[in-house]
Structures are given as C-alpha cells and as structure tokens.
Design a protein around this motif. Sequence first.
Motif, PDB file in Angstrom:
ATOM      1  N   TYR A 105       0.840  -1.064  -0.169  1.00 37.66           N
ATOM      2  CA  TYR A 105      -0.104  -0.129   0.169  1.00 37.66           C
ATOM      3  C   TYR A 105       0.710   1.309  -0.058  1.00 37.66           C
ATOM      4  O   TYR A 105       0.416   2.263  -0.525  1.00 37.66           O
ATOM      5  CB  TYR A 105      -0.887   0.121   1.151  1.00 37.66           C
ATOM      6  N   ASP A 106       1.909   1.343   0.801  1.00 33.85           N
ATOM      7  CA  ASP A 106       2.753   2.255   0.693  1.00 33.85           C
ATOM      8  C   ASP A 106       3.270   2.678  -0.856  1.00 33.85           C
ATOM      9  O   ASP A 106       3.409   3.652  -1.242  1.00 33.85           O
ATOM     10  CB  ASP A 106       4.058   2.231   1.629  1.00 33.85           C
ATOM     11  N   MET A 107       3.829   1.637  -1.616  1.00 34.40           N
ATOM     12  CA  MET A 107       4.390   1.786  -2.811  1.00 34.40           C
ATOM     13  C   MET A 107       2.952   2.394  -3.766  1.00 34.40           C
ATOM     14  O   MET A 107       3.105   3.226  -4.705  1.00 34.40           O
ATOM     15  CB  MET A 107       4.729   0.417  -3.488  1.00 34.40           C
ATOM     16  N   TYR A 108       1.821   1.753  -3.682  1.00 32.95           N
ATOM     17  CA  TYR A 108       0.709   2.164  -4.436  1.00 32.95           C
ATOM     18  C   TYR A 108       0.484   3.815  -4.096  1.00 32.95           C
ATOM     19  O   TYR A 108       0.095   4.393  -5.136  1.00 32.95           O
ATOM     20  CB  TYR A 108      -0.497   1.311  -4.141  1.00 32.95           C
ATOM     21  N   ALA A 109       0.340   3.899  -2.731  1.00 32.20           N
ATOM     22  CA  ALA A 109       0.028   5.455  -2.338  1.00 32.20           C
ATOM     23  C   ALA A 109       1.020   6.290  -3.066  1.00 32.20           C
ATOM     24  O   ALA A 109       0.394   7.512  -3.447  1.00 32.20           O
ATOM     25  CB  ALA A 109       0.007   5.436  -0.829  1.00 32.20           C
ATOM     26  N   ASP A 110       2.166   5.919  -3.093  1.00 34.06           N
ATOM     27  CA  ASP A 110       3.200   6.919  -3.694  1.00 34.06           C
ATOM     28  C   ASP A 110       2.928   6.731  -5.184  1.00 34.06           C
ATOM     29  O   ASP A 110       3.080   8.261  -5.668  1.00 34.06           O
ATOM     30  CB  ASP A 110       4.646   6.260  -3.367  1.00 34.06           C
ATOM     31  N   GLU A 111       2.669   5.684  -5.883  1.00 35.27           N
ATOM     32  CA  GLU A 111       2.662   5.943  -7.164  1.00 35.27           C
ATOM     33  C   GLU A 111       1.145   6.605  -7.727  1.00 35.27           C
ATOM     34  O   GLU A 111       1.160   7.309  -8.620  1.00 35.27           O
ATOM     35  CB  GLU A 111       2.726   4.645  -7.863  1.00 35.27           C
ATOM     36  N   LEU A 112       0.393   6.400  -6.989  1.00 38.12           N
ATOM     37  CA  LEU A 112      -1.116   6.984  -7.273  1.00 38.12           C
ATOM     38  C   LEU A 112      -0.849   8.685  -6.911  1.00 38.12           C
ATOM     39  O   LEU A 112      -1.512   9.398  -7.618  1.00 38.12           O
ATOM     40  CB  LEU A 112      -1.939   6.565  -6.210  1.00 38.12           C
ATOM     41  N   THR A 113      -0.138   8.906  -6.016  1.00 39.36           N
ATOM     42  CA  THR A 113      -0.055  10.527  -5.703  1.00 39.36           C
ATOM     43  C   THR A 113       0.789  10.977  -6.830  1.00 39.36           C
ATOM     44  O   THR A 113       0.255  12.124  -7.443  1.00 39.36           O
ATOM     45  CB  THR A 113       0.875  10.485  -4.278  1.00 39.36           C
ATOM     46  N   LYS A 114       1.704  10.499  -7.539  1.00 42.85           N
ATOM     47  CA  LYS A 114       2.620  10.976  -8.501  1.00 42.85           C
ATOM     48  C   LYS A 114       1.445  10.827  -9.632  1.00 42.85           C
ATOM     49  O   LYS A 114       1.583  11.921 -10.562  1.00 42.85           O
ATOM     50  CB  LYS A 114       3.725  10.128  -9.023  1.00 42.85           C
ATOM     51  N   ALA A 115       0.423  10.140  -9.764  1.00 40.48           N
ATOM     52  CA  ALA A 115      -0.181   9.788 -11.170  1.00 40.48           C
ATOM     53  C   ALA A 115      -1.367  11.024 -11.034  1.00 40.48           C
ATOM     54  O   ALA A 115      -1.797  11.238 -12.166  1.00 40.48           O
ATOM     55  CB  ALA A 115      -0.752   8.678 -11.101  1.00 40.48           C
ATOM     56  N   THR A 116      -1.611  11.456  -9.956  1.00 41.97           N
ATOM     57  CA  THR A 116      -2.519  12.927  -9.884  1.00 41.97           C
ATOM     58  C   THR A 116      -2.001  14.238 -10.196  1.00 41.97           C
ATOM     59  O   THR A 116      -2.664  14.908 -10.314  1.00 41.97           O
ATOM     60  CB  THR A 116      -3.365  12.586  -8.531  1.00 41.97           C
ATOM     61  N   GLN A 117      -0.669  14.169 -10.515  1.00 42.09           N
ATOM     62  CA  GLN A 117       0.039  15.270 -10.506  1.00 42.09           C
ATOM     63  C   GLN A 117       0.055  15.687 -12.037  1.00 42.09           C
ATOM     64  O   GLN A 117       0.098  14.882 -12.872  1.00 42.09           O
ATOM     65  CB  GLN A 117       1.432  15.603  -9.967  1.00 42.09           C
ATOM     66  N   ASN A 118       0.067  16.996 -12.275  1.00 38.30           N
ATOM     67  CA  ASN A 118       0.097  17.489 -13.667  1.00 38.30           C
ATOM     68  C   ASN A 118       1.219  17.054 -14.528  1.00 38.30           C
ATOM     69  O   ASN A 118       1.238  17.029 -15.813  1.00 38.30           O
ATOM     70  CB  ASN A 118      -0.131  18.929 -13.762  1.00 38.30           C
ATOM     71  N   ASP A 119       2.283  16.954 -13.621  1.00 39.56           N
ATOM     72  CA  ASP A 119       3.458  16.656 -14.528  1.00 39.56           C
ATOM     73  C   ASP A 119       3.924  15.229 -14.521  1.00 39.56           C
ATOM     74  O   ASP A 119       4.949  14.662 -14.578  1.00 39.56           O
ATOM     75  CB  ASP A 119       4.844  17.369 -13.833  1.00 39.56           C
ATOM     76  N   PHE A 120       2.983  14.296 -14.177  1.00 43.52           N
ATOM     77  CA  PHE A 120       2.972  12.901 -14.131  1.00 43.52           C
ATOM     78  C   PHE A 120       3.426  12.433 -15.438  1.00 43.52           C
ATOM     79  O   PHE A 120       2.964  12.715 -16.539  1.00 43.52           O
ATOM     80  CB  PHE A 120       1.745  12.157 -13.728  1.00 43.52           C
ATOM     81  N   LYS A 121       4.550  11.365 -15.364  1.00 44.51           N
ATOM     82  CA  LYS A 121       5.035  10.498 -16.730  1.00 44.51           C
ATOM     83  C   LYS A 121       4.818   9.181 -16.155  1.00 44.51           C
ATOM     84  O   LYS A 121       5.216   8.670 -15.440  1.00 44.51           O
ATOM     85  CB  LYS A 121       6.303  11.067 -16.717  1.00 44.51           C
ATOM     86  N   PRO A 122       4.170   8.222 -17.021  1.00 46.31           N
ATOM     87  CA  PRO A 122       4.005   6.962 -16.810  1.00 46.31           C
ATOM     88  C   PRO A 122       5.408   6.305 -16.724  1.00 46.31           C
ATOM     89  O   PRO A 122       6.091   6.604 -17.373  1.00 46.31           O
ATOM     90  CB  PRO A 122       3.026   6.410 -18.149  1.00 46.31           C
ATOM     91  N   ASN A 123       5.300   5.121 -15.790  1.00 43.03           N
ATOM     92  CA  ASN A 123       6.608   4.662 -15.690  1.00 43.03           C
ATOM     93  C   ASN A 123       6.754   3.257 -16.926  1.00 43.03           C
ATOM     94  O   ASN A 123       6.565   2.258 -16.481  1.00 43.03           O
ATOM     95  CB  ASN A 123       6.543   3.803 -14.461  1.00 43.03           C
ATOM     96  N   ILE A 124       6.992   4.038 -18.015  1.00 43.39           N
ATOM     97  CA  ILE A 124       7.198   3.257 -19.291  1.00 43.39           C
ATOM     98  C   ILE A 124       8.720   3.208 -19.566  1.00 43.39           C
ATOM     99  O   ILE A 124       9.368   4.244 -19.922  1.00 43.39           O
ATOM    100  CB  ILE A 124       6.460   3.555 -20.303  1.00 43.39           C
ATOM    101  N   ILE A 125       9.330   2.046 -19.781  1.00 43.18           N
ATOM    102  CA  ILE A 125      10.693   1.761 -20.293  1.00 43.18           C
ATOM    103  C   ILE A 125      10.680   1.674 -21.804  1.00 43.18           C
ATOM    104  O   ILE A 125      10.061   0.738 -22.095  1.00 43.18           O
ATOM    105  CB  ILE A 125      11.512   0.536 -19.502  1.00 43.18           C
ATOM    106  N   LYS A 126      11.429   2.346 -22.561  1.00 44.60           N
ATOM    107  CA  LYS A 126      11.681   2.204 -23.947  1.00 44.60           C
ATOM    108  C   LYS A 126      12.999   2.196 -24.417  1.00 44.60           C
ATOM    109  O   LYS A 126      13.906   2.188 -23.737  1.00 44.60           O
ATOM    110  CB  LYS A 126      11.064   3.259 -24.804  1.00 44.60           C
ATOM    111  N   GLU A 127      13.014   1.287 -25.461  1.00 41.85           N
ATOM    112  CA  GLU A 127      14.395   0.938 -26.127  1.00 41.85           C
ATOM    113  C   GLU A 127      15.209   2.187 -26.493  1.00 41.85           C
ATOM    114  O   GLU A 127      14.534   3.047 -27.135  1.00 41.85           O
ATOM    115  CB  GLU A 127      14.246   0.101 -27.353  1.00 41.85           C
TER     116      GLU A 127
END
Length: 361
Positions: A339-361
């Motif tokens: 839950y601590d990890m989810y809470a941290d990531e959800l908090t980031k996801a609600t911010q205007n400068d959020f960037k999805p955690n996607i790894i690209k080549e």
Amino acid sequence: MQYFLHLLLKMLKLILPQKVVEAAQEREFDLQGYVFEAAPEQLRTPRIVRVGLIQNKIILPTDAPVLNQITALHKRVSEIVEVAAFCGVNIVCFQEAWTMPFAFCTREKEPWTEFAESAEDGFTTRFCQELAKKYNMVVVSPILERDEIHGGTLWNTAVVVSNTGQFLGKSRKNHIPRVGDFNESTYYMEGNTGHRVFQTQFGRIAVNICYGRHHPLNWFMYSINGAEIIFNPSATVGAVSEPMWSVEARNAAIANHCFTCAINRVGTEYFKNEFTSGNGKKAHHEFGHFYGSSYVAAPDGSRSPGLSRTHDGLLVAEIDLNLNRQTADKWNFKMTGRYDMYADELTKATQNDFKPNIIKE
C-alpha cells in the motif's frame, strides 16, 4: 464454470418456518435463505448474523402524486420487512433510492426532486426508525437526500438506523455514473462522506452505493476502515450491466476479506415524457428492465444464488463473520499488499507533470 457451480451447490439452504414461506407466498415475493459457515475455532465463538436484502418494483405509476408513491412503497416494504423479522434478520438493506422511481435518467427536475428528504429526520427515516425499534433490526435505507444545511443540496445517500431506532449516520454515493441513460450528475454530485463504516450491535457495516461497485478501490477503502459487511444497493438494467453483475460484488468479497451484499431493483419504469440518452438513438419512455438478481458473497469465493429477475424478493443470509479473518489468515491479501508503494505511485499519477513508468528501447 464447474468450480462456480460447485460453490453454489455446497451452499446450505436456510431452513425457514412454514409460516414464513406462506407469508411470502401470500404477499407475492420471492423468498430465499442460505447459510455461510465458518470453521470452528478454539478461542472465538461463532459470530452469527442474519442479513436481509430486499428488492422490489415501484407500486404506483410514475405520474401518481409523490406522497402517494412514497406511502405505497413504505407499505410494500414494511410487508417484506415483517417477514424478514420472522426470519430473524438482524440487518436489512433496501435498494438504491427505494422510495421513488429511478427517474434520474430523465434529467427532469420536477417532480423528482420532491422525493428528496432529510436524512436525519425525514418521513422515510422516521418510518425506518419505527421498523428498527419494532423488530430490533438495523435498517439501511438509501434515499434521495435534501441537505437543507447546505442550501438544499441533493445527495444520493444511504441512511443507517440502529436496531435501537436511533439515527446512526449516513453515507453518500462516492461515484456518479455518466453512462448512456445513467447520467445522474443532473441531480447530485459525488458524495463527501468518504468511506464511513458503522459499528452496529451485529458487526461493522458499510454502504457502497450502486456505481461504486465498478471501482475496486471504493470497496477497498470501506474494507480498510474495518467493514465486515459491505452492502451495495443498486438500480441497474440488463442492457448496461448484467454481464458484470454476478461477479463484481463476489470479486470484492474475495479481494477485501469481507461479506458483500448486492441488491438491485426489479421491473420496468415508464415515464410520461420522452427523454433521450445523448447517443443519437430515438427518445424513449423507459430505459430497460431492472433485473433484480440480488445476492450475497463471502470472502472465500462462495456466493448465494440470486433472487428473481422479475419479482419482488427477500434474500436472507445467515453468515458467520469469523469467516472474514479465517480467509484473511489463509490468503493474506492485506498483509502482502504494497500500500505504501501504491500510495506513492497514485500520488504521482494525480500530478500535472506525471509521466507513466514506461521503459523504452
């Protein structure tokens, strides 16, 4: 499918007195009863509670006088509650907005807003207080609430009345649908009571109203706040949701180590004035069949069969709340939840400068 049938087949039927069965037949509603058992424990005695789920049609035409419609529904539901009392029910829950037609899809204000009442001391709450005292029964009564303190604001609200007859509190609908006909934001917006849990003599209960069942985190937060039984009073039609109905509350019971009670009204409600859905289709006078099928689900994955798709009904479930902790000890979903990890990531996801955690080549 075979495992699901096994879970239904192992469900024990609750033996009800013959006079109760006859009373249900005379009053023309479907009556079913089931038992959810827990394993015996050495240090705790069983915590047996009987819950009652009531589904029903409206009684009078939708253009009948408002007070007549409310009074007729009070009379009908009181007939079913009396049978629930004969069955030994401790907590009864009615369907969403049970005192009125589900008119929120018409987008007309009159006369539908006239059905709104005070949650604390309105006509319907006083009626439920009388039932609660008479039968020593907790009553969960979902209504259209008029909040006079805040300028007459309307809310979709569940009132909880203690078995002593006292107003225990209220819980407002957290999620408002905007799906075809079911765009209810014309009348009320998202609730502001959070995820309240009510301590009753028979256990801790919460009320997840209708559309909230589509939001897993909504169930989760009631559970985090200690709910042992979560009621889901609803009003939903076959074309919109029936494929999901049989699994959503059951999945929530499994995921949250608690009992869930899904309640849906029955019948097709006709409105004098045509309305449109904003989807390009022709205007219409009704928006489909409320398919009932109310049921109870347990944390171990078992669930009762549903009530009738077409008739009024009372489902009585005898449950042992010890099953909640027993299931939690086996599966440890909350112990292993990050839950601590989810809470941290959800908090980031609600911010205007959020960037999805996607790894690209």
